[in-house]
Scaffold this motif. Structure first.
Motif, PDB file in Angstrom:
ATOM      1  N   LEU A  30       0.812  -1.213   0.000  1.00  0.00           N
ATOM      2  CA  LEU A  30       0.000   0.000   0.000  1.00  0.00           C
ATOM      3  C   LEU A  30       0.847   1.265   0.000  1.00  0.00           C
ATOM      4  O   LEU A  30       0.478   2.266  -0.612  1.00  0.00           O
ATOM      5  CB  LEU A  30      -0.939  -0.001   1.213  1.00  0.00           C
ATOM      6  N   VAL A  31       1.997   1.239   0.673  1.00  0.00           N
ATOM      7  CA  VAL A  31       2.821   2.443   0.777  1.00  0.00           C
ATOM      8  C   VAL A  31       3.450   2.816  -0.560  1.00  0.00           C
ATOM      9  O   VAL A  31       3.960   3.926  -0.724  1.00  0.00           O
ATOM     10  CB  VAL A  31       3.922   2.247   1.836  1.00  0.00           C
ATOM     11  N   THR A  32       3.435   1.894  -1.528  1.00  0.00           N
ATOM     12  CA  THR A  32       4.049   2.171  -2.836  1.00  0.00           C
ATOM     13  C   THR A  32       3.015   2.477  -3.908  1.00  0.00           C
ATOM     14  O   THR A  32       3.390   2.699  -5.065  1.00  0.00           O
ATOM     15  CB  THR A  32       4.877   0.961  -3.292  1.00  0.00           C
ATOM     16  N   ARG A  33       1.737   2.526  -3.543  1.00  0.00           N
ATOM     17  CA  ARG A  33       0.697   2.666  -4.556  1.00  0.00           C
ATOM     18  C   ARG A  33       0.019   4.027  -4.464  1.00  0.00           C
ATOM     19  O   ARG A  33      -0.003   4.676  -3.408  1.00  0.00           O
ATOM     20  CB  ARG A  33      -0.375   1.570  -4.398  1.00  0.00           C
ATOM     21  N   ARG A  34      -0.550   4.443  -5.595  1.00  0.00           N
ATOM     22  CA  ARG A  34      -1.359   5.656  -5.669  1.00  0.00           C
ATOM     23  C   ARG A  34      -2.708   5.294  -6.278  1.00  0.00           C
ATOM     24  O   ARG A  34      -2.775   4.482  -7.207  1.00  0.00           O
ATOM     25  CB  ARG A  34      -0.680   6.723  -6.519  1.00  0.00           C
ATOM     26  N   LEU A  35      -3.740   5.879  -5.775  1.00  0.00           N
ATOM     27  CA  LEU A  35      -5.090   5.609  -6.262  1.00  0.00           C
ATOM     28  C   LEU A  35      -5.489   6.689  -7.257  1.00  0.00           C
ATOM     29  O   LEU A  35      -5.474   7.878  -6.933  1.00  0.00           O
ATOM     30  CB  LEU A  35      -6.082   5.569  -5.101  1.00  0.00           C
ATOM     31  N   GLN A  36      -5.847   6.280  -8.455  1.00  0.00           N
ATOM     32  CA  GLN A  36      -6.340   7.201  -9.485  1.00  0.00           C
ATOM     33  C   GLN A  36      -7.831   6.966  -9.678  1.00  0.00           C
ATOM     34  O   GLN A  36      -8.250   5.870 -10.045  1.00  0.00           O
ATOM     35  CB  GLN A  36      -5.594   6.994 -10.798  1.00  0.00           C
ATOM     36  N   VAL A  37      -8.623   7.995  -9.439  1.00  0.00           N
ATOM     37  CA  VAL A  37     -10.079   7.938  -9.627  1.00  0.00           C
ATOM     38  C   VAL A  37     -10.433   8.964 -10.692  1.00  0.00           C
ATOM     39  O   VAL A  37     -10.237  10.170 -10.499  1.00  0.00           O
ATOM     40  CB  VAL A  37     -10.827   8.241  -8.306  1.00  0.00           C
ATOM     41  N   SER A  38     -10.952   8.510 -11.810  1.00  0.00           N
ATOM     42  CA  SER A  38     -11.282   9.414 -12.919  1.00  0.00           C
ATOM     43  C   SER A  38     -12.747   9.253 -13.304  1.00  0.00           C
ATOM     44  O   SER A  38     -13.334   8.179 -13.149  1.00  0.00           O
ATOM     45  CB  SER A  38     -10.394   9.134 -14.138  1.00  0.00           C
ATOM     46  N   VAL A  39     -13.313  10.337 -13.819  1.00  0.00           N
ATOM     47  CA  VAL A  39     -14.714  10.366 -14.231  1.00  0.00           C
ATOM     48  C   VAL A  39     -14.760  10.529 -15.748  1.00  0.00           C
ATOM     49  O   VAL A  39     -14.035  11.362 -16.314  1.00  0.00           O
ATOM     50  CB  VAL A  39     -15.480  11.507 -13.546  1.00  0.00           C
ATOM     51  N   TRP A  40     -15.619   9.731 -16.395  1.00  0.00           N
ATOM     52  CA  TRP A  40     -15.705   9.704 -17.856  1.00  0.00           C
ATOM     53  C   TRP A  40     -17.160   9.776 -18.298  1.00  0.00           C
ATOM     54  O   TRP A  40     -18.066   9.402 -17.555  1.00  0.00           O
ATOM     55  CB  TRP A  40     -15.073   8.433 -18.419  1.00  0.00           C
ATOM     56  N   HIS A  41     -17.348  10.253 -19.516  1.00  0.00           N
ATOM     57  CA  HIS A  41     -18.666  10.240 -20.165  1.00  0.00           C
ATOM     58  C   HIS A  41     -18.635   9.222 -21.286  1.00  0.00           C
ATOM     59  O   HIS A  41     -17.701   9.164 -22.095  1.00  0.00           O
ATOM     60  CB  HIS A  41     -18.992  11.619 -20.735  1.00  0.00           C
ATOM     61  N   LEU A  42     -19.663   8.376 -21.324  1.00  0.00           N
ATOM     62  CA  LEU A  42     -19.791   7.385 -22.382  1.00  0.00           C
ATOM     63  C   LEU A  42     -20.715   7.937 -23.456  1.00  0.00           C
ATOM     64  O   LEU A  42     -21.921   8.067 -23.249  1.00  0.00           O
ATOM     65  CB  LEU A  42     -20.354   6.070 -21.824  1.00  0.00           C
ATOM     66  N   GLY A  43     -20.140   8.277 -24.608  1.00  0.00           N
ATOM     67  CA  GLY A  43     -20.913   8.843 -25.699  1.00  0.00           C
ATOM     68  C   GLY A  43     -21.342   7.796 -26.704  1.00  0.00           C
ATOM     69  O   GLY A  43     -21.258   6.589 -26.466  1.00  0.00           O
ATOM     70  N   THR A  44     -21.805   8.267 -27.843  1.00  0.00           N
ATOM     71  CA  THR A  44     -22.247   7.368 -28.900  1.00  0.00           C
ATOM     72  C   THR A  44     -21.047   6.678 -29.534  1.00  0.00           C
ATOM     73  O   THR A  44     -19.924   7.189 -29.544  1.00  0.00           O
ATOM     74  CB  THR A  44     -23.005   8.161 -29.973  1.00  0.00           C
ATOM     75  N   LEU A  45     -21.261   5.488 -30.056  1.00  0.00           N
ATOM     76  CA  LEU A  45     -20.225   4.689 -30.704  1.00  0.00           C
ATOM     77  C   LEU A  45     -19.044   4.444 -29.775  1.00  0.00           C
ATOM     78  O   LEU A  45     -17.882   4.422 -30.189  1.00  0.00           O
ATOM     79  CB  LEU A  45     -19.746   5.369 -32.000  1.00  0.00           C
ATOM     80  N   ALA A  46     -19.359   4.229 -28.491  1.00  0.00           N
ATOM     81  CA  ALA A  46     -18.353   3.905 -27.462  1.00  0.00           C
ATOM     82  C   ALA A  46     -17.276   4.970 -27.350  1.00  0.00           C
ATOM     83  O   ALA A  46     -16.138   4.684 -27.011  1.00  0.00           O
ATOM     84  CB  ALA A  46     -17.725   2.540 -27.747  1.00  0.00           C
ATOM     85  N   ARG A  47     -17.606   6.221 -27.619  1.00  0.00           N
ATOM     86  CA  ARG A  47     -16.638   7.308 -27.486  1.00  0.00           C
ATOM     87  C   ARG A  47     -16.576   7.772 -26.047  1.00  0.00           C
ATOM     88  O   ARG A  47     -17.588   8.086 -25.437  1.00  0.00           O
ATOM     89  CB  ARG A  47     -17.017   8.480 -28.394  1.00  0.00           C
ATOM     90  N   ARG A  48     -15.341   7.799 -25.489  1.00  0.00           N
ATOM     91  CA  ARG A  48     -15.142   8.213 -24.108  1.00  0.00           C
ATOM     92  C   ARG A  48     -14.677   9.654 -24.042  1.00  0.00           C
ATOM     93  O   ARG A  48     -13.882  10.087 -24.871  1.00  0.00           O
ATOM     94  CB  ARG A  48     -14.091   7.333 -23.433  1.00  0.00           C
ATOM     95  N   VAL A  49     -15.178  10.393 -23.044  1.00  0.00           N
ATOM     96  CA  VAL A  49     -14.776  11.784 -22.834  1.00  0.00           C
ATOM     97  C   VAL A  49     -14.319  11.931 -21.389  1.00  0.00           C
ATOM     98  O   VAL A  49     -15.057  11.577 -20.459  1.00  0.00           O
ATOM     99  CB  VAL A  49     -15.927  12.756 -23.139  1.00  0.00           C
ATOM    100  N   PHE A  50     -13.118  12.440 -21.204  1.00  0.00           N
ATOM    101  CA  PHE A  50     -12.549  12.631 -19.873  1.00  0.00           C
ATOM    102  C   PHE A  50     -13.175  13.853 -19.202  1.00  0.00           C
ATOM    103  O   PHE A  50     -13.206  14.943 -19.761  1.00  0.00           O
ATOM    104  CB  PHE A  50     -11.032  12.808 -20.000  1.00  0.00           C
TER     105      PHE A  50
END
Length: 496
Positions: free
Chosen positions: A275-295
């Motif tokens: 645990l002391v060597t790890r970092r947690l990344q939490v990101s939010v995305w939008h799922l658009g048409t044709l499986a297009r992702r938006v950050f």
């Protein structure tokens, strides 16, 4: 149909909108062609590794894939129905919901046709054998656009391929379906600005050794004024530095909202010491048409100072979403762990002055001995383990490469190989102009690509790009080895 469309009859703004869409379509097609090329190249490499072909004869009975010797009574092997080659039990992949199997190469060939959609075109060619390839209407419109001089439209930069694009290895007895071939198709768009916040809690259960991320909700997400009612957000997490598909966790998609409520728990199996060597990344995305992702924004938290026994810390908190962090912050490469090694230059007996005057005569009598002791803080899998091994490559001044490989240690998070690499036929004068590269890998299964965990380099080009401290330190360590022949030198190399 393209001949019926006259761009001259449209207004300049209308032309620009149409051409922007066509350019984006062409960029997506280029990315897809590159993805297919990599899949076919990987399949070709697997075929080259095969031990047998229909035009070769072998004196001994062995597996056609791994070249392991087959027995007369036990482990006799079986013939693959796809390629008619005899393979051992380790080189077979059983298909889901069936009792049939294929060898690793035939399975990968089938998998490649599914991922690329070639199976569809093969079946279509059987049904319509005379149908040829025709130019699309969009391609004809782009050609006609080259004759127009009143509009200046710059084609958009093709989106980069993400690490998780088409990533991951198929587990035994499974078959990847068409809908899951590309879980992440890259960032085809970005939010105009990053605003809003996300609420979640982090807990650790020492009994089950599981890290729990309790995703509560998000507020005030930004996805363009004209698309507020069409935002479909979801949350994705990684336990850095592991960015593999096995280390990805996702929530369900919430439809048509900028203030979604998730109430979901994402779990990781990880040892407390990791645990002391790890970092947690939490990101939010939008799922658009044709499986297009938006950050839409992210939060990165270091777990090194996190007190998991404090009940106050384990309650949910709100964190502001931030823009996407650079891969290397402030020009410093990402730390992927440490590799402990011990090195020694072995020269023939005699005085050092005699050795220096007779370097050319002794060039074939020296040895570079290297003991790979172990590694720690590696980007492990979700279960906290790895099937790791080390590759060593010594590049001589004449560009000759001497390669060695350690055994694979399975299911270990902090492997201890204690394996010796011996490079024969070298001298100190050669090594002063040489470089030694050590890379740590996580072994994949069923012929899939192994995952690179990190690497370090010693010698004339030592260190990682952009890291002055690492480069100077590696050069000093390498000089110490060369200046102290027949003596062991202990080193700790930072992996990047």
């Amino acid at each position: 149909m393209a001949d019926e469309v006259d761009l001259e009859s449209l207004k300049e703004l209308e032309r620009e909108v149409i051409l922007q869409v066509l350019y984006r379509d062409r960029a997506v097609q280029s990315i897809e062609e590159e993805r297919i090329r990599k899949l076919k190249t990987h399949l070709q490499h697997l075929r080259w590794k095969g031990a047998k072909s229909s035009s070769q004869e072998y004196r001994e009975k062995c597996c056609a894939r791994c070249q392991r010797a087959l027995g007369l009574l036990l482990n006799r092997g079986a013939v693959c129905q796809g390629c008619s080659h005899r393979v051992c039990s380790e080189c077979r992949v059983f298909l889901r919901r069936t009792h049939t199997w294929k060898c690793t190469v035939c399975f990968e060939d089938r998998n490649m046709k599914i991922k690329t959609g070639e199976w569809f075109f093969e079946e279509r060619a059987k049904k319509f054998p005379t149908e040829g390839k025709h130019e699309t209407a969009g391609a004809k419109l782009l050609q006609s656009y080259q004759r127009l001089s009143k509009i200046s439209v710059v084609p958009p930069t093709p989106p980069p391929l993400s690490e998780s694009q088409c990533g991951g290895s198929p587990s035994r007895g499974s078959l990847i379906s068409i809908n899951s071939t590309c879980t992440e198709m890259g960032n085809f768009d970005n939010a105009n600005n990053v605003t809003g916040e996300i609420e979640f809690a982090i807990r650790y259960c020492f009994k089950t050794q599981s890290l729990e991320i309790c995703i509560k909700s998000c507020k005030n997400l930004a996805y363009g004024e004209e698309k507020k009612k069409k935002c479909n957000p979801y949350v994705k997490t990684y336990l850095l530095p592991d960015r593999s598909s096995q280390g990805k966790r996702k929530t369900r998609v919430q439809k048509n909202t900028l203030d979604p409520t998730f109430e979901e728990t994402l779990k990781y199996q990880v040892d407390p010491a990791q645990l002391v060597t790890r970092r947690l990344q939490v990101s939010v995305w939008h799922l658009g048409t044709l499986a297009r992702r938006v950050f839409l924004g992210e939060v990165i938290l270091s777990l090194a100072t996190w007190d998991f026994e404090d009940s106050v810390v384990q309650t949910s908190h709100s964190y502001p979403l931030r823009s996407k962090a650079e891969k290397y912050e402030d020009g410093v490469p990402q730390n992927n762990g440490e590799l402990a090694v011990r090195a020694k230059l072995v020269l023939p007996a005699g005085s050092r002055k005699v050795q220096e005057t007779q370097e050319d005569q002794l060039s074939l009598n020296g040895q570079l001995c290297l003991v790979v002791l172990g590694a720690k803080n590696l980007p492990v899998r979700s279960d906290g383990t790895l099937n790791s091994f080390v590759k060593g490559c010594l590049t001589l001044p004449d560009q000759q490469k001497l390669r060695l490989k350690s055994p694979v240690l399975k299911k270990q998070g902090c492997p201890q190989w204690k394996h010796s690499f011996v490079f024969n036929g070298v001298s100190s004068s050669q090594l002063r102009q040489s470089s030694l590269e050590l890379t740590v890998w996580d072994q994949a299964i069923f012929g899939m690509s192994d995952r690179l965990l990190g690497g370090a380099r010693l010698g004339t080009k030592g260190g990682a790009a952009g890291s002055v401290d690492s480069c100077s330190q590696s050069k000093l360590q390498w000089q110490k080895v060369l200046s102290s022949p027949n003596l062991w030198t202990d080193m700790t190399l930072v992996l990047h």
